[in-house]
Scaffold this motif. Structure first.
Motif, PDB file in Angstrom:
ATOM      1  N   THR A 298       0.823  -1.209   0.000  1.00 58.01           N
ATOM      2  CA  THR A 298       0.000   0.000   0.000  1.00 58.01           C
ATOM      3  C   THR A 298       0.860   1.263   0.000  1.00 58.01           C
ATOM      4  O   THR A 298       2.073   1.211   0.217  1.00 58.01           O
ATOM      5  N   LYS A 299       0.191   2.395  -0.205  1.00 56.93           N
ATOM      6  CA  LYS A 299       0.872   3.680  -0.129  1.00 56.93           C
ATOM      7  C   LYS A 299       1.501   3.882   1.244  1.00 56.93           C
ATOM      8  O   LYS A 299       2.594   4.435   1.360  1.00 56.93           O
ATOM      9  N   ASP A 330      -2.935  -0.770  -5.212  1.00 59.05           N
ATOM     10  CA  ASP A 330      -3.381   0.453  -4.554  1.00 59.05           C
ATOM     11  C   ASP A 330      -3.291   1.591  -5.570  1.00 59.05           C
ATOM     12  O   ASP A 330      -2.215   1.901  -6.078  1.00 59.05           O
ATOM     13  N   SER A 331      -4.407   2.250  -5.835  1.00 59.36           N
ATOM     14  CA  SER A 331      -4.432   3.306  -6.853  1.00 59.36           C
ATOM     15  C   SER A 331      -3.559   4.498  -6.475  1.00 59.36           C
ATOM     16  O   SER A 331      -3.224   5.322  -7.324  1.00 59.36           O
ATOM     17  N   ARG A 332      -3.186   4.592  -5.193  1.00 57.33           N
ATOM     18  CA  ARG A 332      -2.343   5.704  -4.742  1.00 57.33           C
ATOM     19  C   ARG A 332      -0.846   5.400  -4.915  1.00 57.33           C
ATOM     20  O   ARG A 332      -0.006   6.261  -4.650  1.00 57.33           O
ATOM     21  N   ALA A 335       1.613   7.682  -7.309  1.00 61.37           N
ATOM     22  CA  ALA A 335       2.023   8.945  -6.688  1.00 61.37           C
ATOM     23  C   ALA A 335       3.050   8.700  -5.591  1.00 61.37           C
ATOM     24  O   ALA A 335       4.006   9.472  -5.419  1.00 61.37           O
ATOM     25  N   ALA A 336       2.860   7.605  -4.840  1.00 60.64           N
ATOM     26  CA  ALA A 336       3.812   7.265  -3.783  1.00 60.64           C
ATOM     27  C   ALA A 336       5.186   6.936  -4.373  1.00 60.64           C
ATOM     28  O   ALA A 336       6.225   7.272  -3.794  1.00 60.64           O
ATOM     29  N   TRP A 386      -3.333  12.175 -14.229  1.00 59.61           N
ATOM     30  CA  TRP A 386      -2.968  12.981 -13.070  1.00 59.61           C
ATOM     31  C   TRP A 386      -3.677  14.334 -13.125  1.00 59.61           C
ATOM     32  O   TRP A 386      -3.788  14.944 -14.188  1.00 59.61           O
TER      33      TRP A 386
END
Length: 442
Positions: A298-299, A330-332, A335-336, A386
């Protein structure tokens, strides 16, 4: 033309020969016999590397080994660095080569030995060293008095078998374990072994070690570091028993870093559950491989890595070849990842095997001039996914929009950012593809 070649000055011939492989040297002196005397100098033999044997037809291996044997017997005393990796079982010809190194290469300073480059290709019974092989390896370490760098890489060892065939035990018995500076013990090196590898303490010269996580404890590792160990690769592919999980904790890493502030850890985690608590906060993590985990990273885990390893992390690999149900992740995470690349000041390698947009790839390449950025082509979507960020100006937004639309545009833009020809990855994506020291059948 032949006459011109034969008239080259000695220093030129020796320089040319130094760039050739051992086999090419022999071929060159057959073609130009006047060059043969120039092989009788250490300058012509900076490194003898015998490897990739398994890529050749077995029928040609016999002749290749015979030529190598002759090479050691004639020119062995001029050799200083030898890397030897068999692609097939050692056999009689391999034993002759080992004995030749022990008897004809007295001045060798560096010796790295891989008993078999692809230990998973055959059964353990086929790939194990015989008693004679083990004696020969011990003789090399005993006879070659100038050895200062010795690597024993991925031997196949059945610990319940006769002790005479156990290379690790015999190195200790022959009092030459202290000469080993690099030791890689894969799963096949620890067949039927129970408990911790306490005999590692006898390898007092170790600089680099690879071992299964459950085979080492606080006392062993601290002893090795006090003796000069500089880096360790820990491999884990099953959940640890409580007593093992309590080893290698925060206090130990504090103690280790007081002894050697530059100590580094490479970590390979496979087939297990990974959470933030999997990563001790002050462990000096240099390289992290997460492969075929049973859960999604996960992020929060990535943020944890960035917070505590931003000064040490150099390489991050996250692949998942089999668990197709988790492909979305995890869709985040994209960015992470961009944040990781920005904040981990020494990060130079990123390998990611999950869906990723072309825009995310452009942002990763823009964030840092990476040495390696490996993304499988099958995972890439060509879209602008984005939202506009505060630090983006209109020119940057337009640049992203222009270069995210297709594979050629993406590859050209990333190539310009990284400073070398960059392409998406089209082979099966697994960390074993990439790492030589991490990429054996663990």
């Amino acid at each position: 033309m032949s006459g011109c070649v034969e008239e080259f000055p000695s220093i030129v011939v020796t320089e040319i020969l130094s760039y050739l492989t051992w086999n090419e040297k022999l071929n060159a002196t057959q073609a130009v016999p006047s060059w043969k005397p120039h092989l009788r100098t250490p300058a012509a033999w900076p490194l003898v590397c015998y490897c990739s044997e398994g890529e050749e037809n077995v029928y040609f291996v016999k002749e290749k080994r015979a030529n190598l044997l002759i090479c050691f017997k004639i020119y062995g005393k001029y050799m200083r660095h030898i890397d030897l990796a068999f692609g097939y079982k050692t056999g009689r010809s391999g034993l002759q080569i080992l004995n030749a190194i022990a008897n004809y290469c007295p001045n060798v300073q560096s010796f790295h030995f891989v008993p078999q480059e692809n230990p998973g290709a055959e059964s353990p019974a086929e790939t194990r060293l015989t008693r004679s092989d083990v004696v020969a390896v011990c003789s090399i370490l005993s006879n070659c008095k100038q050895l200062s760098n010795v690597g024993i890489i991925s031997p196949i060892i059945l610990w319940s078998n006769s002790p005479g065939t156990n290379l690790i035990l015999e190195l200790c018995s022959a009092n030459v374990a202290n000469k080993v500076t690099e030791l890689e013990l894969i799963s096949g090196s620890l067949l039927d072994h129970d408990g911790y590898l306490k005999l590692l303490r006898e390898f007092t010269g170790l600089k680099k070690l690879m071992v299964r996580r459950e085979k080492i404890n606080n006392e062993i590792l601290l002893t090795l570091v006090k003796n000069g160990l500089q880096e360790i690769t820990l491999y884990q592919d099953e959940e640890l028993a409580l007593v093992d999980a309590q080893q290698l904790g925060e206090k130990l890493w504090n103690d280790i870093l007081k002894i050697n502030p530059k100590f580094r850890v490479d970590l390979i985690l496979q087939y297990i559950l990974v959470i933030k608590d999997s990563f001790i906060t002050n462990m000096p993590l240099r390289s992290l491989v997460l492969d075929d985990l049973v859960n999604i990273v996960t992020k929060g885990v990535i943020d944890h890595l960035v917070t505590y390893y931003n000064e040490t992390l150099e390489s991050f690999t996250y692949t998942n070849l089999y668990l197709e149900n988790f492909e979305s992740g995890d869709s985040r995470l994209p960015a992470a990842l961009v944040t990781m690349v920005k904040k981990c000041q020494h990060l130079h390698t990123l390998r990611y095997g999950f869906p990723l947009s072309s825009t995310s790839i452009l942002l990763l390449a823009k964030a840092r001039k990476l040495r390696e950025l490996t993304i499988p082509a099958v995972e890439v979507s060509y879209e602008m996914d984005w939202e506009v960020q505060e630090d983006w100006d209109i020119d940057f937004w337009q640049w992203l929009e222009a270069n995210c639309k297709s594979e050629p545009l993406l590859e050209n833009a990333v190539s310009e950012l990284l400073g070398f020809r960059w392409q998406l990855f089209y082979e099966n994506f697994n960390y074993l593809t990439f790492e030589r020291n991490l990429g054996l059948n663990l």
